[in-house]
Design an enzyme around this catalytic site. Structure first.
Site, mmCIF file in Angstrom:
data_model
loop_
_atom_site.group_PDB
_atom_site.id
_atom_site.type_symbol
_atom_site.label_atom_id
_atom_site.label_comp_id
_atom_site.label_asym_id
_atom_site.label_seq_id
_atom_site.Cartn_x
_atom_site.Cartn_y
_atom_site.Cartn_z
ATOM 1 N N TRP A 193 -1.693 0.264 5.995
ATOM 2 C CA TRP A 193 -1.509 -1.024 5.340
ATOM 3 C C TRP A 193 -2.816 -1.823 5.376
ATOM 4 C CZ3 TRP A 193 -1.783 -6.178 6.869
ATOM 5 C CH2 TRP A 193 -1.234 -7.094 5.980
ATOM 6 N N HIS A 194 -3.592 -1.663 6.456
ATOM 7 C CA HIS A 194 -4.846 -2.397 6.573
ATOM 8 C C HIS A 194 -5.958 -1.790 5.727
ATOM 9 C CE1 HIS A 194 -2.860 -4.287 10.013
ATOM 10 N NE2 HIS A 194 -3.701 -5.275 9.787
ATOM 11 N N GLY A 195 -5.841 -0.514 5.379
ATOM 12 C CA GLY A 195 -6.854 0.108 4.541
ATOM 13 C C GLY A 195 -6.701 1.611 4.503
ATOM 14 N N CYS B 48 1.112 1.059 9.636
ATOM 15 C CA CYS B 48 0.430 -0.216 9.859
ATOM 16 C C CYS B 48 -1.073 -0.049 9.629
ATOM 17 C CB CYS B 48 0.709 -0.722 11.274
ATOM 18 S SG CYS B 48 -0.137 -2.264 11.698
ATOM 19 N N GLY B 49 -1.629 1.044 10.143
ATOM 20 C CA GLY B 49 -3.047 1.315 9.920
ATOM 21 C C GLY B 49 -3.359 1.490 8.451
#
Length: 184
Positions: free
Chosen positions: A99-101, A96-97
């Protein structure tokens, strides 16, 4: 910058990121409705969550649902024992982290939330629900403290999410808890 100013910035960013994310999904939902499509609600008062698991059920619901259904459950979810469950939580939130960058600050943000979820799950293990005082001052005070604590865990995570690099995050975190100016 004083710790009070840094806390003010932290609270302001918490409101800003909620407003941004919730706002653009509300605009998309409204446009879809104008075209005759019904879409799911994507934010359900996440800052009023009483624990981190509830937060993730209320925050960016479409992303959270996708992470649960296609990553966490695909990795085995909680079906293969406690250790594997914790690994699956950490892996899901790490991804998830990412995915954000593709930055260390996002990796740590994801791992931090994985850690939060893991600790919450460990503290619930073996605990049976106890009698609650839902509509009494004790119940309201308990809920307030849970909401306050959960909000601050999430808000501290936003420091990593917002910081351009890890050194900035470390300096900001250190400044939040530097109360020397209060003694003067």
């Amino acid at each position: 910058i004083s710790s009070g100013q840094l806390w003010t910035g932290l609270y302001a960013y918490s409101l800003q990121i909620y407003g941004d994310f919730s706002g653009y999904t509300d605009i998309a939902r409204g446009l879809a409705l104008m075209l005759g499509f019904q879409t799911m609600e994507n934010f359900n008062a996440p800052y009023f969550s009483r624990n981190i698991t509830e937060f993730w059920r209320r925050w960016h619901i479409s992303l959270s649902t996708w992470l649960r259904d296609y990553l966490y459950i695909s990795l085995g979810g909680n079906r293969r024992g406690s250790t594997r469950t914790y690994v699956n939580l950490m892996t899901t939130m790490l991804l998830c982290g990412l995915w954000h960058g593709a930055a260390w600050s996002f990796v740590l943000w994801g791992l931090l939330h994985g850690f939060y979820l893991m600790v919450h799950r460990i503290t619930l293990k073996g605990n049976k629900p106890r009698f609650a005082w839902p509509h009494t001052p004790v119940g309201w005070a308990t809920d307030f403290l849970k909401i306050f604590f959960t909000f601050h865990l999430v808000a501290l995570g936003w420091v990593l999410f917002r910081s351009p690099d890890l050194s900035t995050a470390v300096v900001y975190m250190g400044g939040l808890f530097n109360f020397r100016e209060l003694a003067n």
